[in-house]
Write a protein that holds these residues in place. Structure first.
Motif, PDB file in Angstrom:
ATOM      1  N   MET A 278     -25.435 -45.265   4.218  1.00 34.64           N
ATOM      2  CA  MET A 278     -25.665 -45.858   2.896  1.00 34.64           C
ATOM      3  C   MET A 278     -27.149 -46.185   2.784  1.00 34.64           C
ATOM      4  O   MET A 278     -27.951 -45.670   3.557  1.00 34.64           O
ATOM      5  CB  MET A 278     -24.780 -47.100   2.723  1.00 34.64           C
ATOM      6  CG  MET A 278     -24.725 -47.679   1.314  1.00 34.64           C
ATOM      7  SD  MET A 278     -24.455 -46.504  -0.032  1.00 34.64           S
ATOM      8  CE  MET A 278     -22.674 -46.400  -0.063  1.00 34.64           C
ATOM      9  N   TYR A 279     -27.514 -47.037   1.850  1.00 28.73           N
ATOM     10  CA  TYR A 279     -28.918 -47.327   1.596  1.00 28.73           C
ATOM     11  C   TYR A 279     -29.403 -48.469   2.497  1.00 28.73           C
ATOM     12  O   TYR A 279     -28.669 -49.417   2.780  1.00 28.73           O
ATOM     13  CB  TYR A 279     -29.112 -47.708   0.131  1.00 28.73           C
ATOM     14  CG  TYR A 279     -28.581 -46.664  -0.822  1.00 28.73           C
ATOM     15  CD1 TYR A 279     -29.138 -45.394  -0.847  1.00 28.73           C
ATOM     16  CD2 TYR A 279     -27.515 -46.940  -1.678  1.00 28.73           C
ATOM     17  CE1 TYR A 279     -28.662 -44.414  -1.709  1.00 28.73           C
ATOM     18  CE2 TYR A 279     -27.028 -45.978  -2.539  1.00 28.73           C
ATOM     19  CZ  TYR A 279     -27.604 -44.716  -2.552  1.00 28.73           C
ATOM     20  OH  TYR A 279     -27.124 -43.760  -3.397  1.00 28.73           O
ATOM     21  N   THR A 280     -30.667 -48.372   2.931  1.00 32.88           N
ATOM     22  CA  THR A 280     -31.261 -49.421   3.755  1.00 32.88           C
ATOM     23  C   THR A 280     -32.507 -50.027   3.115  1.00 32.88           C
ATOM     24  O   THR A 280     -32.844 -51.178   3.386  1.00 32.88           O
ATOM     25  CB  THR A 280     -31.634 -48.869   5.145  1.00 32.88           C
ATOM     26  OG1 THR A 280     -32.520 -47.753   4.988  1.00 32.88           O
ATOM     27  CG2 THR A 280     -30.384 -48.418   5.900  1.00 32.88           C
ATOM     28  N   HIS A 281     -33.208 -49.253   2.280  1.00 34.56           N
ATOM     29  CA  HIS A 281     -34.420 -49.735   1.616  1.00 34.56           C
ATOM     30  C   HIS A 281     -34.356 -49.333   0.138  1.00 34.56           C
ATOM     31  O   HIS A 281     -34.433 -48.146  -0.188  1.00 34.56           O
ATOM     32  CB  HIS A 281     -35.671 -49.140   2.263  1.00 34.56           C
ATOM     33  CG  HIS A 281     -35.862 -49.562   3.680  1.00 34.56           C
ATOM     34  ND1 HIS A 281     -36.488 -50.738   4.038  1.00 34.56           N
ATOM     35  CD2 HIS A 281     -35.486 -48.969   4.836  1.00 34.56           C
ATOM     36  CE1 HIS A 281     -36.494 -50.845   5.353  1.00 34.56           C
ATOM     37  NE2 HIS A 281     -35.887 -49.786   5.864  1.00 34.56           N
ATOM     38  N   ILE A 282     -34.220 -50.335  -0.733  1.00 39.30           N
ATOM     39  CA  ILE A 282     -34.075 -50.089  -2.164  1.00 39.30           C
ATOM     40  C   ILE A 282     -35.354 -50.521  -2.869  1.00 39.30           C
ATOM     41  O   ILE A 282     -35.778 -51.673  -2.768  1.00 39.30           O
ATOM     42  CB  ILE A 282     -32.864 -50.854  -2.740  1.00 39.30           C
ATOM     43  CG1 ILE A 282     -31.563 -50.386  -2.057  1.00 39.30           C
ATOM     44  CG2 ILE A 282     -32.775 -50.672  -4.249  1.00 39.30           C
ATOM     45  CD1 ILE A 282     -30.343 -51.201  -2.444  1.00 39.30           C
ATOM     46  N   LEU A 283     -35.962 -49.586  -3.586  1.00 37.31           N
ATOM     47  CA  LEU A 283     -37.178 -49.877  -4.338  1.00 37.31           C
ATOM     48  C   LEU A 283     -36.828 -50.147  -5.787  1.00 37.31           C
ATOM     49  O   LEU A 283     -36.130 -49.351  -6.422  1.00 37.31           O
ATOM     50  CB  LEU A 283     -38.144 -48.687  -4.243  1.00 37.31           C
ATOM     51  CG  LEU A 283     -39.384 -48.736  -5.144  1.00 37.31           C
ATOM     52  CD1 LEU A 283     -40.241 -49.961  -4.836  1.00 37.31           C
ATOM     53  CD2 LEU A 283     -40.198 -47.457  -4.999  1.00 37.31           C
ATOM     54  N   VAL A 284     -37.316 -51.283  -6.309  1.00 37.25           N
ATOM     55  CA  VAL A 284     -37.088 -51.600  -7.720  1.00 37.25           C
ATOM     56  C   VAL A 284     -38.433 -51.925  -8.372  1.00 37.25           C
ATOM     57  O   VAL A 284     -39.055 -52.942  -8.073  1.00 37.25           O
ATOM     58  CB  VAL A 284     -36.070 -52.760  -7.889  1.00 37.25           C
ATOM     59  CG1 VAL A 284     -36.482 -54.016  -7.152  1.00 37.25           C
ATOM     60  CG2 VAL A 284     -35.840 -53.053  -9.365  1.00 37.25           C
ATOM     61  N   PRO A 285     -38.921 -51.052  -9.251  1.00 41.66           N
ATOM     62  CA  PRO A 285     -40.146 -51.341 -10.001  1.00 41.66           C
ATOM     63  C   PRO A 285     -39.856 -52.384 -11.084  1.00 41.66           C
ATOM     64  O   PRO A 285     -38.799 -52.350 -11.725  1.00 41.66           O
ATOM     65  CB  PRO A 285     -40.515 -49.995 -10.625  1.00 41.66           C
ATOM     66  CG  PRO A 285     -39.720 -48.974  -9.855  1.00 41.66           C
ATOM     67  CD  PRO A 285     -38.461 -49.673  -9.466  1.00 41.66           C
ATOM     68  N   VAL A 286     -40.804 -53.293 -11.302  1.00 46.19           N
ATOM     69  CA  VAL A 286     -40.599 -54.359 -12.289  1.00 46.19           C
ATOM     70  C   VAL A 286     -41.803 -54.439 -13.214  1.00 46.19           C
ATOM     71  O   VAL A 286     -42.917 -54.071 -12.849  1.00 46.19           O
ATOM     72  CB  VAL A 286     -40.372 -55.727 -11.605  1.00 46.19           C
ATOM     73  CG1 VAL A 286     -39.128 -55.693 -10.734  1.00 46.19           C
ATOM     74  CG2 VAL A 286     -41.581 -56.135 -10.760  1.00 46.19           C
ATOM     75  N   ASP A 287     -41.553 -54.917 -14.440  1.00 48.15           N
ATOM     76  CA  ASP A 287     -42.656 -55.116 -15.377  1.00 48.15           C
ATOM     77  C   ASP A 287     -42.422 -56.326 -16.280  1.00 48.15           C
ATOM     78  O   ASP A 287     -43.165 -56.547 -17.230  1.00 48.15           O
ATOM     79  CB  ASP A 287     -42.883 -53.869 -16.229  1.00 48.15           C
ATOM     80  CG  ASP A 287     -41.664 -53.503 -17.082  1.00 48.15           C
ATOM     81  OD1 ASP A 287     -40.679 -54.280 -17.105  1.00 48.15           O
ATOM     82  OD2 ASP A 287     -41.687 -52.434 -17.722  1.00 48.15           O
ATOM     83  N   GLY A 288     -41.388 -57.120 -15.978  1.00 48.82           N
ATOM     84  CA  GLY A 288     -41.111 -58.307 -16.782  1.00 48.82           C
ATOM     85  C   GLY A 288     -40.271 -58.050 -18.009  1.00 48.82           C
ATOM     86  O   GLY A 288     -39.939 -58.986 -18.745  1.00 48.82           O
TER      87      GLY A 288
END
Length: 203
Positions: free
Chosen positions: A1-11
């Protein structure tokens, strides 16, 4: 499964909504969350540069708070550059195996003219990109039952699992749920668009 999840944010509400999905998924599978704010090219206008920096700081603080509430390991980064390419480069840097991104639900000419960062990222990386769509004017929280569920979860993660909650009241852009326990009274403010909850201790 997933171990490192990237989530871009901008508010934005779209990004806040995606953060909720990323954090819940990370908690379920035992993954780490990497939050990235892409500031773009540095502005020579000091007030504008300061406003951009403040927006990024608030967005990343929000991710840290939500991850902490769910016992999820998180790191946060601010980067400059073209958003899609910067996100793709960061995938390589972190070894991410999933990107979770908020995106608008617009179609047609407007979508073609503006493009979609999520779509461009999907073409640049070799890992899955999960697009969490929140169309213009759409609400992530549309019912009192959903507002109560979110309020209950917020109370649980902040140590008030025995609090008694009341019926939500719906304002223009938010739900407000009143609750109380032996420690005092609280209002849980829930952003209708993103589902983001904040607890205010009333005493």
């Amino acid at each position: 499964m997933y171990t490192h999840i990237l989530v871009p944010v901008d508010g934005s509400p779209e990004a806040e909504n995606a953060v909720g999905h990323a954090v819940h998924l990370a908690a379920a599978v035992g993954a780490e969350v990497h939050a990235l704010y892409v500031a773009g090219a540095q502005s020579a206008d000091e007030p504008t540069a300061r406003a951009v920096a403040d927006r990024g700081r608030r967005a990343l603080e929000d991710v840290r708070e939500r991850a902490t509430e769910h016992d999820v390991t998180v790191d946060t980064t601010v980067a400059e550059g073209e958003p899609a390419q910067t996100i793709a480069d960061f995938v390589e840097t972190t070894g991410a195996d999933l990107v979770v991104m908020g995106t608008h639900g617009r179609d047609g000419v407007d979508r073609l003219l503006n493009g979609s960062v999520a779509e461009r990222v999907g073409r640049l990386v070799s890992i899955p990109v999960m697009s969490i769509r929140l169309g213009a004017g759409e609400q992530a929280v549309t019912s009192p039952l959903e507002a109560q569920r979110i309020a209950r979860e917020k109370l649980q993660v902040t140590g008030h699992e025995d609090a008694v909650i009341e019926s939500p009241s719906h304002q223009r852009t938010a739900w407000v749920v009143h609750a109380s326990d032996d420690s005092g009274e609280y209002n849980i403010h829930i952003n209708s668009a993103s589902g983001r909850a904040k607890l205010v201790h009333l005493g």
